[in-house]
Design a protein around this motif. Structure first.
Motif, short mmCIF file in Angstrom:
data_model
loop_
_atom_site.label_atom_id
_atom_site.label_comp_id
_atom_site.label_asym_id
_atom_site.label_seq_id
_atom_site.Cartn_x
_atom_site.Cartn_y
_atom_site.Cartn_z
N ARG A 14 0.83 -1.21 0.00
CA ARG A 14 0.00 0.00 0.00
C ARG A 14 0.87 1.26 0.00
NH1 ARG A 14 -3.02 -2.97 3.84
NH2 ARG A 14 -2.07 -1.75 5.49
N LEU A 15 1.92 1.25 0.81
CA LEU A 15 2.81 2.41 0.87
C LEU A 15 3.54 2.62 -0.46
CD1 LEU A 15 4.28 2.05 4.45
CD2 LEU A 15 2.68 3.78 3.65
N LYS A 16 3.93 1.50 -1.10
CA LYS A 16 4.58 1.61 -2.40
C LYS A 16 3.65 2.21 -3.43
CE LYS A 16 7.25 -1.08 -5.70
NZ LYS A 16 7.78 -2.39 -6.06
N GLN A 17 2.38 1.81 -3.43
CA GLN A 17 1.39 2.38 -4.35
C GLN A 17 1.19 3.87 -4.07
OE1 GLN A 17 -2.07 -0.04 -3.80
NE2 GLN A 17 -1.49 -1.49 -5.43
N LYS A 18 1.14 4.21 -2.79
CA LYS A 18 0.96 5.62 -2.41
C LYS A 18 2.15 6.46 -2.89
CE LYS A 18 0.01 8.65 1.47
NZ LYS A 18 -0.22 8.78 2.91
N ILE A 19 3.35 5.94 -2.75
CA ILE A 19 4.55 6.65 -3.20
C ILE A 19 4.50 6.83 -4.72
CG2 ILE A 19 7.06 6.40 -3.53
CD1 ILE A 19 7.12 5.13 -0.71
N GLU A 20 4.09 5.80 -5.44
CA GLU A 20 3.99 5.89 -6.90
C GLU A 20 2.96 6.92 -7.32
OE1 GLU A 20 3.22 1.89 -8.14
OE2 GLU A 20 5.30 1.27 -7.85
N ARG A 21 1.82 6.99 -6.62
CA ARG A 21 0.80 8.00 -6.93
C ARG A 21 1.33 9.40 -6.67
NH1 ARG A 21 -2.85 4.49 -4.27
NH2 ARG A 21 -2.66 5.79 -2.42
N GLU A 22 1.99 9.58 -5.55
CA GLU A 22 2.55 10.90 -5.21
C GLU A 22 3.62 11.31 -6.22
OE1 GLU A 22 1.61 13.02 -2.80
OE2 GLU A 22 0.03 11.66 -2.14
N ASP A 23 4.46 10.35 -6.62
CA ASP A 23 5.49 10.63 -7.61
C ASP A 23 4.86 11.04 -8.94
OD1 ASP A 23 8.24 10.69 -8.54
OD2 ASP A 23 7.72 8.89 -9.69
N PHE A 24 3.82 10.34 -9.36
CA PHE A 24 3.12 10.67 -10.59
C PHE A 24 2.52 12.08 -10.51
CE2 PHE A 24 -0.89 10.85 -12.97
CZ PHE A 24 -0.40 10.68 -14.25
N GLN A 25 1.89 12.40 -9.39
CA GLN A 25 1.30 13.73 -9.23
C GLN A 25 2.36 14.81 -9.26
OE1 GLN A 25 -1.00 13.39 -5.63
NE2 GLN A 25 -2.83 12.69 -6.71
N LEU A 26 3.51 14.54 -8.66
CA LEU A 26 4.61 15.51 -8.66
C LEU A 26 5.12 15.74 -10.08
CD1 LEU A 26 6.60 17.26 -7.04
CD2 LEU A 26 8.06 15.24 -6.87
N ARG A 27 5.33 14.66 -10.83
CA ARG A 27 5.79 14.79 -12.22
C ARG A 27 4.75 15.52 -13.06
NH1 ARG A 27 6.13 9.67 -14.43
NH2 ARG A 27 5.44 8.70 -12.51
N GLN A 28 3.47 15.23 -12.84
CA GLN A 28 2.40 15.88 -13.58
C GLN A 28 2.37 17.37 -13.26
OE1 GLN A 28 -1.56 14.41 -12.62
NE2 GLN A 28 -2.08 14.40 -14.80
N SER A 29 2.56 17.72 -12.01
CA SER A 29 2.56 19.12 -11.59
C SER A 29 3.73 19.87 -12.22
CB SER A 29 2.64 19.20 -10.07
OG SER A 29 2.76 20.53 -9.65
N LYS A 30 4.91 19.26 -12.22
CA LYS A 30 6.08 19.90 -12.83
C LYS A 30 5.87 20.09 -14.32
CE LYS A 30 9.61 18.43 -9.56
NZ LYS A 30 10.83 17.65 -9.37
N TYR A 31 5.29 19.09 -14.98
CA TYR A 31 5.01 19.19 -16.41
C TYR A 31 4.05 20.35 -16.67
CZ TYR A 31 2.90 18.22 -20.94
OH TYR A 31 2.42 18.34 -22.20
#
Length: 92
Positions: A14-31
Motif C-alpha cells: 500500500r505504501l509503495k502504491q501511495k509513493i507511486e501515486r505521489e510521484d506521478f502527481q509531482l511529475r504531472q505538476s512539474k510538467y
C-alpha cells in the motif's frame, strides 16, 4: 507470526502504491508548470514580434533582415533607454 508478516507485506504494498501515486502527481505538476511557462513565453514573444512589425513596418522582412535592422539600432536604443526601463527584466 505469519499473520503479522502478511500484514506488513500488505502495508508495504500500500505504501509503495501511495509513493507511486505521489510521484506521478509531482511529475504531472512539474510538467504543467513547465507547460504554462512555455505558453507564457510564446505569448510574450508573439506580442513583441507583433509590436516590432507594427512600429518598424517589418512584416515583409525576413528573420535575417529583421536582425540586421535591430542590430543597427540596438546600441542607440540601449544607450537612450529611460531609467525606468533599464533594469525592468521579466522574471521567469
Amino acid at each position: 507470526m505469519a499473520n503479522q508478516y502478511k500484514n506488513l507485506v500488505e502495508q508495504k504494498a500500500r505504501l509503495k502504491q501511495k509513493i507511486e501515486r505521489e510521484d506521478f502527481q509531482l511529475r504531472q505538476s512539474k510538467y504543467y508548470e513547465k507547460r504554462q511557462a512555455r505558453k507564457a513565453r510564446s505569448r510574450r514573444l508573439i506580442q513583441k514580434g507583433a509590436l516590432l512589425e507594427k512600429y518598424f513596418q517589418a512584416d515583409n522582412l525576413s528573420v535575417e533582415q529583421t536582425e540586421e535592422l535591430l542590430k543597427i539600432f540596438a546600441d542607440y536604443v540601449n544607450e537612450h533607454k529611460p531609467d525606468k526601463l533599464k533594469n525592468d527584466q521579466p522574471k521567469n
